[in-house]
Design a protein around this motif. Structure first.
Motif, PDB file in Angstrom:
ATOM      1  N   ALA A   6       1.033  -1.269   0.117  1.00  0.00           N
ATOM      2  CA  ALA A   6      -0.049   0.101  -0.172  1.00  0.00           C
ATOM      3  C   ALA A   6       1.175   1.196  -0.055  1.00  0.00           C
ATOM      4  N   THR A   7       0.452   2.391  -0.478  1.00  0.00           N
ATOM      5  CA  THR A   7       1.032   3.531  -0.556  1.00  0.00           C
ATOM      6  C   THR A   7       0.146   4.545   0.393  1.00  0.00           C
ATOM      7  N   MET A   8       0.675   5.564   1.050  1.00  0.00           N
ATOM      8  CA  MET A   8      -0.117   6.417   2.002  1.00  0.00           C
ATOM      9  C   MET A   8      -0.340   7.773   1.334  1.00  0.00           C
ATOM     10  N   MET A   9      -1.377   8.221   0.909  1.00  0.00           N
ATOM     11  CA  MET A   9      -1.518   9.402   0.135  1.00  0.00           C
ATOM     12  C   MET A   9      -1.541  10.474   1.131  1.00  0.00           C
ATOM     13  N   LYS A  10      -1.179  11.557   0.727  1.00  0.00           N
ATOM     14  CA  LYS A  10      -1.160  12.921   1.373  1.00  0.00           C
ATOM     15  C   LYS A  10      -2.618  13.405   2.138  1.00  0.00           C
ATOM     16  N   SER A  11      -3.532  13.330   0.990  1.00  0.00           N
ATOM     17  CA  SER A  11      -4.780  13.888   1.253  1.00  0.00           C
ATOM     18  C   SER A  11      -5.931  12.873   1.008  1.00  0.00           C
ATOM     19  N   PHE A  12      -6.924  12.850   1.949  1.00  0.00           N
ATOM     20  CA  PHE A  12      -8.178  12.053   1.495  1.00  0.00           C
ATOM     21  C   PHE A  12      -8.894  12.485  -0.032  1.00  0.00           C
ATOM     22  N   LEU A  13      -8.711  13.544  -0.532  1.00  0.00           N
ATOM     23  CA  LEU A  13      -9.187  14.048  -1.830  1.00  0.00           C
ATOM     24  C   LEU A  13      -8.400  13.192  -2.901  1.00  0.00           C
ATOM     25  N   SER A  14      -7.265  12.696  -2.761  1.00  0.00           N
ATOM     26  CA  SER A  14      -6.885  11.728  -3.551  1.00  0.00           C
ATOM     27  C   SER A  14      -7.508  10.600  -3.628  1.00  0.00           C
ATOM     28  N   VAL A  15      -8.309  10.279  -2.557  1.00  0.00           N
ATOM     29  CA  VAL A  15      -9.163   8.961  -2.891  1.00  0.00           C
ATOM     30  C   VAL A  15     -10.571   8.923  -3.056  1.00  0.00           C
ATOM     31  N   SER A  16     -11.014  10.435  -3.055  1.00  0.00           N
ATOM     32  CA  SER A  16     -12.500  10.690  -3.095  1.00  0.00           C
ATOM     33  C   SER A  16     -12.895  11.842  -4.045  1.00  0.00           C
ATOM     34  N   LEU A  17     -11.969  12.285  -4.775  1.00  0.00           N
ATOM     35  CA  LEU A  17     -12.289  13.582  -5.400  1.00  0.00           C
ATOM     36  C   LEU A  17     -13.252  13.303  -6.342  1.00  0.00           C
ATOM     37  N   THR A  18     -13.496  12.156  -7.087  1.00  0.00           N
ATOM     38  CA  THR A  18     -14.413  11.893  -8.129  1.00  0.00           C
ATOM     39  C   THR A  18     -14.967  10.678  -7.820  1.00  0.00           C
ATOM     40  N   PRO A  19     -16.123  10.567  -7.986  1.00  0.00           N
ATOM     41  CA  PRO A  19     -16.861   9.112  -7.465  1.00  0.00           C
ATOM     42  C   PRO A  19     -16.501   7.870  -8.772  1.00  0.00           C
ATOM     43  N   THR A  20     -16.481   8.293  -9.996  1.00  0.00           N
ATOM     44  CA  THR A  20     -16.156   7.551 -10.829  1.00  0.00           C
ATOM     45  C   THR A  20     -14.828   7.293 -11.477  1.00  0.00           C
ATOM     46  N   LEU A  21     -14.100   8.240 -11.608  1.00  0.00           N
ATOM     47  CA  LEU A  21     -12.724   8.155 -12.131  1.00  0.00           C
ATOM     48  C   LEU A  21     -11.727   8.780 -11.237  1.00  0.00           C
ATOM     49  N   HIS A  22     -10.839   8.035 -10.322  1.00  0.00           N
ATOM     50  CA  HIS A  22     -10.059   8.503  -9.465  1.00  0.00           C
ATOM     51  C   HIS A  22      -8.975   9.072  -9.913  1.00  0.00           C
ATOM     52  N   ILE A  23      -8.445  10.271  -9.408  1.00  0.00           N
ATOM     53  CA  ILE A  23      -7.164  10.942  -9.765  1.00  0.00           C
ATOM     54  C   ILE A  23      -6.198  10.030  -9.777  1.00  0.00           C
ATOM     55  N   SER A  24      -5.913   9.330  -8.885  1.00  0.00           N
ATOM     56  CA  SER A  24      -4.633   8.133  -8.659  1.00  0.00           C
ATOM     57  C   SER A  24      -4.897   7.224  -9.690  1.00  0.00           C
ATOM     58  N   ARG A  25      -5.977   6.813 -10.238  1.00  0.00           N
ATOM     59  CA  ARG A  25      -6.152   5.918 -11.460  1.00  0.00           C
ATOM     60  C   ARG A  25      -5.774   6.669 -12.681  1.00  0.00           C
ATOM     61  N   LEU A  26      -5.849   7.713 -12.922  1.00  0.00           N
ATOM     62  CA  LEU A  26      -5.518   8.535 -14.065  1.00  0.00           C
ATOM     63  C   LEU A  26      -3.878   8.588 -14.115  1.00  0.00           C
ATOM     64  N   TYR A  27      -3.336   8.944 -12.901  1.00  0.00           N
ATOM     65  CA  TYR A  27      -1.920   9.081 -12.773  1.00  0.00           C
ATOM     66  C   TYR A  27      -1.499   7.706 -13.170  1.00  0.00           C
ATOM     67  N   ASP A  28      -1.906   6.743 -12.893  1.00  0.00           N
ATOM     68  CA  ASP A  28      -1.341   5.244 -13.294  1.00  0.00           C
ATOM     69  C   ASP A  28      -1.386   5.256 -14.585  1.00  0.00           C
ATOM     70  N   LEU A  29      -2.620   5.715 -15.361  1.00  0.00           N
ATOM     71  CA  LEU A  29      -2.693   5.574 -16.869  1.00  0.00           C
ATOM     72  C   LEU A  29      -1.779   6.620 -17.676  1.00  0.00           C
ATOM     73  N   TYR A  30      -1.839   7.875 -17.038  1.00  0.00           N
ATOM     74  CA  TYR A  30      -1.182   8.767 -18.116  1.00  0.00           C
ATOM     75  C   TYR A  30       0.260   9.488 -17.440  1.00  0.00           C
ATOM     76  N   GLY A  31       0.371   9.159 -16.126  1.00  0.00           N
ATOM     77  CA  GLY A  31       1.544  10.011 -15.323  1.00  0.00           C
ATOM     78  C   GLY A  31       2.995   9.652 -16.300  1.00  0.00           C
ATOM     79  N   ALA A  32       3.162   8.212 -16.421  1.00  0.00           N
ATOM     80  CA  ALA A  32       4.421   7.956 -17.155  1.00  0.00           C
ATOM     81  C   ALA A  32       4.475   8.731 -18.608  1.00  0.00           C
ATOM     82  N   MET A  33       3.223   8.782 -19.363  1.00  0.00           N
ATOM     83  CA  MET A  33       3.535   9.320 -20.334  1.00  0.00           C
ATOM     84  C   MET A  33       3.747  11.028 -20.649  1.00  0.00           C
ATOM     85  N   CYS A  34       3.183  11.553 -19.431  1.00  0.00           N
ATOM     86  CA  CYS A  34       3.541  12.989 -19.394  1.00  0.00           C
ATOM     87  C   CYS A  34       4.847  13.340 -19.058  1.00  0.00           C
TER      88      CYS A  34
END
Length: 214
Positions: free
Chosen positions: A178-206
């Motif tokens: 597990a990774t400890m996130m800095k803010s609860f918003l990082s796991v709850s900001l959007t109900p359907t598409l999590h920001i952390s998941r977007l990072y997984d998908l596109y972070g490396a590309m950026c």
């Protein structure tokens, strides 16, 4: 301070796809008590079938009840596996039944938990949330069999400043890196598409320069 060895008694609220998979999995290693609105439909042992392989086992869940007090009293951590619209009612039931503050982990974390679970926050319970569900699962037969595939890792965030010992204990109970996130918003900001998941998908590309500005 909470020690890893202290988390041996687990309370789980919700006996749907995720709650049943979590209960069956954790019952292999811990004392598990499960809240269900239909406890009379549970058999003595719940079959866990690994949908990604040939692993199958039976788990004995120590307590299955529709009374919050019977599930959360005396436990070391509570996992809440419910849709958002049931969180407030469940939080009130949990808060009314606890003898002392214990960590509460929402599976997954949900927006508005700081309001829906206000009584638990006011009680000084460490409130955490996972960024997504730890299993791809479905109940094959309610109270008797669940088919699930456990994910390889998870992320955990706290509403307040979470102690490292609590984070370590929860990840150890889940038996997942597990990774400890800095803010609860990082796991709850959007109900359907999590920001952390977007990072997984596109972070490396950026960072590699493959995504360019228009």
């Amino acid at each position: 301070m909470l020690c890893l060895r202290d988390m041996r008694r687990i309370g789980i609220i919700g006996a749907g796809n995720i709650g049943t998979a979590l209960a069956a999995d954790l019952a292999q290693r811990h004392c598990v008590k499960l809240y269900s609105s239909r406890p009379f439909e549970f058999s003595d042992k719940v079959v866990y079938k690994d949908s990604a392989g040939d692993i199958s086992f039976e788990s004995h869940i120590d307590v299955v009840s529709d009374k919050y007090a019977e599930v959360v009293r005396g436990v070391d951590v509570v996992f809440v596996c419910l849709p958002t619209y049931l969180i407030n009612e469940a939080s009130e039931g949990i808060a009314s039944s606890l003898d002392e503050p214990v960590p509460i982990c929402f599976v997954p974390g949900a927006g508005g938990v700081e309001f829906l679970a206000k009584r638990l926050v006011d009680m000084k319970c460490p409130v955490a949330g996972l960024d997504r569900v730890p299993y791809v699962s479905r109940v094959v037969e309610y109270g008797k069999c669940v088919s699930a595939s456990k994910k390889a890792k998870t992320r955990i965030a706290f509403l307040q400043n979470g102690e490292r010992s609590v984070f370590d204990a929860i990840s150890t109970v889940l038996d997942m890196p597990a990774t400890m996130m800095k803010s609860f918003l990082s796991v709850s900001l959007t109900p359907t598409l999590h920001i952390s998941r977007l990072y997984d998908l596109y972070g490396a590309m950026c960072y590699s320069g493959r995504v360019e500005n228009d």
